[in-house]
Design a protein around this motif. Structure first.
Motif, PDB file in Angstrom:
ATOM      1  N   UNK A 409      55.258 -41.932  12.671  1.00  0.00           N
ATOM      2  CA  UNK A 409      55.907 -40.955  13.562  1.00  0.00           C
ATOM      3  C   UNK A 409      54.874 -40.194  14.371  1.00  0.00           C
ATOM      4  N   UNK A 410      53.787 -39.758  13.723  1.00  0.00           N
ATOM      5  CA  UNK A 410      52.764 -38.995  14.422  1.00  0.00           C
ATOM      6  C   UNK A 410      52.094 -39.838  15.511  1.00  0.00           C
ATOM      7  N   UNK A 411      51.792 -41.101  15.186  1.00  0.00           N
ATOM      8  CA  UNK A 411      51.140 -41.969  16.172  1.00  0.00           C
ATOM      9  C   UNK A 411      52.063 -42.240  17.353  1.00  0.00           C
ATOM     10  N   UNK A 412      53.359 -42.509  17.070  1.00  0.00           N
ATOM     11  CA  UNK A 412      54.311 -42.754  18.175  1.00  0.00           C
ATOM     12  C   UNK A 412      54.464 -41.528  19.055  1.00  0.00           C
ATOM     13  N   UNK A 413      54.520 -40.347  18.452  1.00  0.00           N
ATOM     14  CA  UNK A 413      54.645 -39.114  19.238  1.00  0.00           C
ATOM     15  C   UNK A 413      53.404 -38.903  20.095  1.00  0.00           C
ATOM     16  N   UNK A 414      52.219 -39.264  19.560  1.00  0.00           N
ATOM     17  CA  UNK A 414      50.990 -39.145  20.354  1.00  0.00           C
ATOM     18  C   UNK A 414      51.050 -40.030  21.595  1.00  0.00           C
ATOM     19  N   UNK A 415      51.662 -41.204  21.479  1.00  0.00           N
ATOM     20  CA  UNK A 415      51.781 -42.117  22.621  1.00  0.00           C
ATOM     21  C   UNK A 415      52.982 -41.790  23.509  1.00  0.00           C
ATOM     22  N   UNK A 416      53.642 -40.668  23.260  1.00  0.00           N
ATOM     23  CA  UNK A 416      54.803 -40.296  24.065  1.00  0.00           C
ATOM     24  C   UNK A 416      56.056 -41.054  23.682  1.00  0.00           C
ATOM     25  N   UNK A 417      56.013 -41.712  22.529  1.00  0.00           N
ATOM     26  CA  UNK A 417      57.162 -42.496  22.084  1.00  0.00           C
ATOM     27  C   UNK A 417      58.011 -41.748  21.080  1.00  0.00           C
ATOM     28  N   UNK A 418      58.896 -42.508  20.418  1.00  0.00           N
ATOM     29  CA  UNK A 418      59.808 -41.917  19.444  1.00  0.00           C
ATOM     30  C   UNK A 418      59.932 -42.840  18.246  1.00  0.00           C
ATOM     31  N   UNK A 419      60.206 -42.239  17.097  1.00  0.00           N
ATOM     32  CA  UNK A 419      60.352 -42.988  15.851  1.00  0.00           C
ATOM     33  C   UNK A 419      61.638 -42.528  15.172  1.00  0.00           C
ATOM     34  N   UNK A 420      62.431 -43.465  14.711  1.00  0.00           N
ATOM     35  CA  UNK A 420      63.663 -43.130  14.002  1.00  0.00           C
ATOM     36  C   UNK A 420      63.895 -44.169  12.922  1.00  0.00           C
TER      37      UNK A 420
END
Length: 437
Positions: A409-420
Motif C-alpha cells: 500500500x505504501x509503495x503504491x501510494x508513493x507512485x500515485x496509485x491505489x491498493x485495495x
C-alpha cells in the motif's frame, strides 16, 4: 459565507442583541413614561392639587406684600417673590387694567392673559396693597412641569438600565461559554485528551470549539499511532534479536567447520554449503522484512527517483514470470493481460518489491487446489492489476504481521496509485492501480 452562516455569526448575533435591547429599552421608556404621566395627572397636574397650591401661593403673596410694603409704586418687588423657586405666573389688575405681569422668563410657554387655558386654570383673589389699594390678582401655578421633566429623565434612566442588562444577558451567555472552553482547555493541557470539548451553537465560538476538539482527536490519534509504533519497534527489536541470533549462530558454525576442514567428505561439505546458503537467505529475508517495516512505519525515508517504463511491457513481463513460478509450484494460473497504452512513472526496484510481497502471499496463503487469476487492464488513464485466489484452509495456522500488505500500500501510494483488498466467500481479491503517463 452562506446566508444561514451570516445569520448565525457573532457579529450578526451582537447586532440583533443590540436591536432587541434598544427595542426593550424603548418599550420600557414608553411604559414608565405613560405610568408616570398617569400618576402626575392624578396628582400634581390634577385640578384639586393645583387649586390648593394656588390658594396657598396667593396667601403667601399677601403676606409678602404686607412685609415688603408693596404698593403701586414698587410693584417690581414682586419679581423677587415670583422668582423664589415655585413656578407661578402672576397678573395684577386695577380697575380692569393690567398693572403687573410676571417677567417673561417666569412665564409658562404659550400662556398669555387672553389664553383660555389660563383663564380656566388660574386662581383669582383680591390683593390689598400696603397703601390700602385693592387689586385683582390672577395666579397660575405650574410647578408640576418639573415633575414632568423628572419623569422623562427617570424613564430614560430605566430604559438605559433595561438596555444595559439586555446586552449583559447576551454577552454574559457568550462569556460563560468562553470560560467553559477555557476550563476544558485547561483539562486538555493537563493531558486528558479523552475529554471531549463542548460544542454549543453554530457561530464562530462553536467553530472554534469544534476545531479544538478536532485538534484534540488528531493529537490523541497521533499519540496512539506513536504508541503503536513504539510497541511495534519493541516487538521488532525483540523478534529480530531472537530470530537473527539463531541463523547467524548456525551460519558461523558451518563456516567455521568448513574453514577448519571439519567435514568427512565432499558430500558433507556440500551439505554445509547448502545449509550456510539457506541460513544466509533466511538472514536476507529478515533484512527485507526490516526494510519493509521501516518503509511502512517511518515518515522520514528517502524516496527514490522515478523513471518512465512501458506499462504493458512492465506488467506483462513481471507477472508472466510470477505465473510461471506459481505453475512450477503446482498452482493453476489463469492470465489475462490486456493491452496497456502509455508508460508508468515508477521505481522498478521498489515496485518489484511490492509485487514480490504479493507473489509471496500467493505462495503462502493461496489454495493450490484452486486456480489463481491474474488480470491486467486499462481503465481510463490508469493501469489496473487484479489478483484473485481461493484462501488456503491452513491460512489461520500461518503467522502474519501484515507488514507485506502495508508495504504494498505504501509503495503504491508513493507512485500515485491505489491498493485495495477484499475477501468474500473464501476468495481473496487484490486490486492495484497506477496512473498512466
Amino acid at each position: 459565507m452562506s446566508k444561514e452562516n451570516r445569520r448565525r455569526s457573532l457579529s450578526v448575533q451582537l447586532l440583533l442583541a443590540v436591536m432587541l435591547s434598544l427595542l426593550a429599552a424603548a418599550v420600557a421608556f414608553c411604559i414608565f413614561f405613560a405610568l408616570s404621566n398617569l400618576i402626575l395627572d392624578k396628582t400634581v397636574y390634577g385640578q384639586a392639587f393645583t387649586d390648593r397650591m394656588e390658594k396657598r401661593q396667593l396667601k403667601q403673596l399677601q403676606e409678602y406684600v404686607n412685609d415688603e410694603r408693596i404698593d403701586e409704586t414698587n410693584l417690581h418687588l414682586l419679581n423677587v417673590w415670583c422668582s423664589r423657586g415655585d413656578k407661578v405666573y402672576l397678573l395684577l389688575f386695577h380697575d380692569g387694567a393690567a398693572i403687573y405681569e410676571s417677567t417673561p422668563s417666569r412665564t409658562p410657554q404659550g400662556i398669555t392673559e387672553d389664553d383660555s387655558f389660563f383663564e380656566d386654570s388660574a386662581q383669582e383673589a383680591i390683593l390689598t396693597l400696603s397703601d390700602g389699594t385693592t387689586v385683582t390678582a390672577r395666579l397660575y401655578y405650574y410647578a408640576g412641569d418639573a415633575y414632568y421633566y423628572w419623569s422623562i429623565v427617570i424613564s430614560a434612566l430605566i430604559a438605559f438600565v433595561v438596555f444595559f442588562f439586555s446586552i449583559i444577558f447576551f454577552v454574559r451567555k457568550k462569556l460563560r461559554y468562553i470560560q467553559r472552553l477555557k476550563r476544558e482547555l485547561d483539562i486538555l493541557a493537563g493531558g486528558d485528551l479523552n475529554y471531549r470539548v463542548t460544542v454549543l451553537g453554530e457561530d464562530e465560538l462553536s467553530e472554534l470549539a469544534s476545531g479544538i476538539d478536532q485538534m484534540r482527536r488528531s493529537i490523541r490519534e497521533h499519540q496512539e499511532a506513536e504508541e503503536a509504533m513504539r510497541s511495534a519497534n519493541s516487538q521488532l527489536v525483540t523478534a529480530m534479536s531472537h530470530d537473527l541470533r539463531t541463523p547467524l549462530t548456525a551460519l558461523l558454525g558451518y563456516l567455521e567447520l568448513m574453514e577448519r576442514g571439519k567435514y568427512k567428505d565432499e558430500e558433507q561439505l556440500r551439505h554445509f554449503i547448502g545449509r550456510s546458503h539457506e541460513k544466509a537467505l533466511r538472514i536476507k529475508e529478515m533484512a527485507d522484512k526490516l526494510f519493509e517495516y521501516f518503509l511502512v512505519y517511518s515518515s522520514e525515508w528517502e524516496k527514490p527517483e522515478l523513471e518512465a517504463v512501458g506499462a504493458d511491457e512492465l506488467i506483462r513481463n513481471i507477472w508472466s514470470e510470477y505465473a510461471f513460478s506459481l505453475e512450477s509450484k503446482g498452482f493453476t494460473v489463469h492470465t489475462d493481460f490486456g493491452v496497456l497504452e502509455g508508460s508508468l512513472m515508477v521505481n522498478i526496484d521498489l515496485l518489484r518489491r511490492a509485487f514480490d510481497n504479493l507473489y509471496s502471499n500467493l505462495l503462502k496463503y493461496a489454495d493450490p487446489a484452486q486456480p489463481v487469476d491474474i488480470v491486467s487492464k486499462q481503465d481510463g488513464g490508469r493501469a489496473v492489476l487484479e489478483l484473485k485466489n481461493h484462501v488456503s484452509p491452513q491460512r489461520d495456522a500461518k503467522e502474519s504481521t501484515n507488514i507485506g500488505l502495508n508495504t504494498c500500500r505504501r509503495i503504491l501510494e508513493y507512485h500515485g496509485g491505489a491498493y485495495a483488498c477484499a475477501e468474500a466467500d473464501g476468495v481473496y481479491t487484490v486490486c492495484l492501480s497506477l496512473p498512466l503517463a
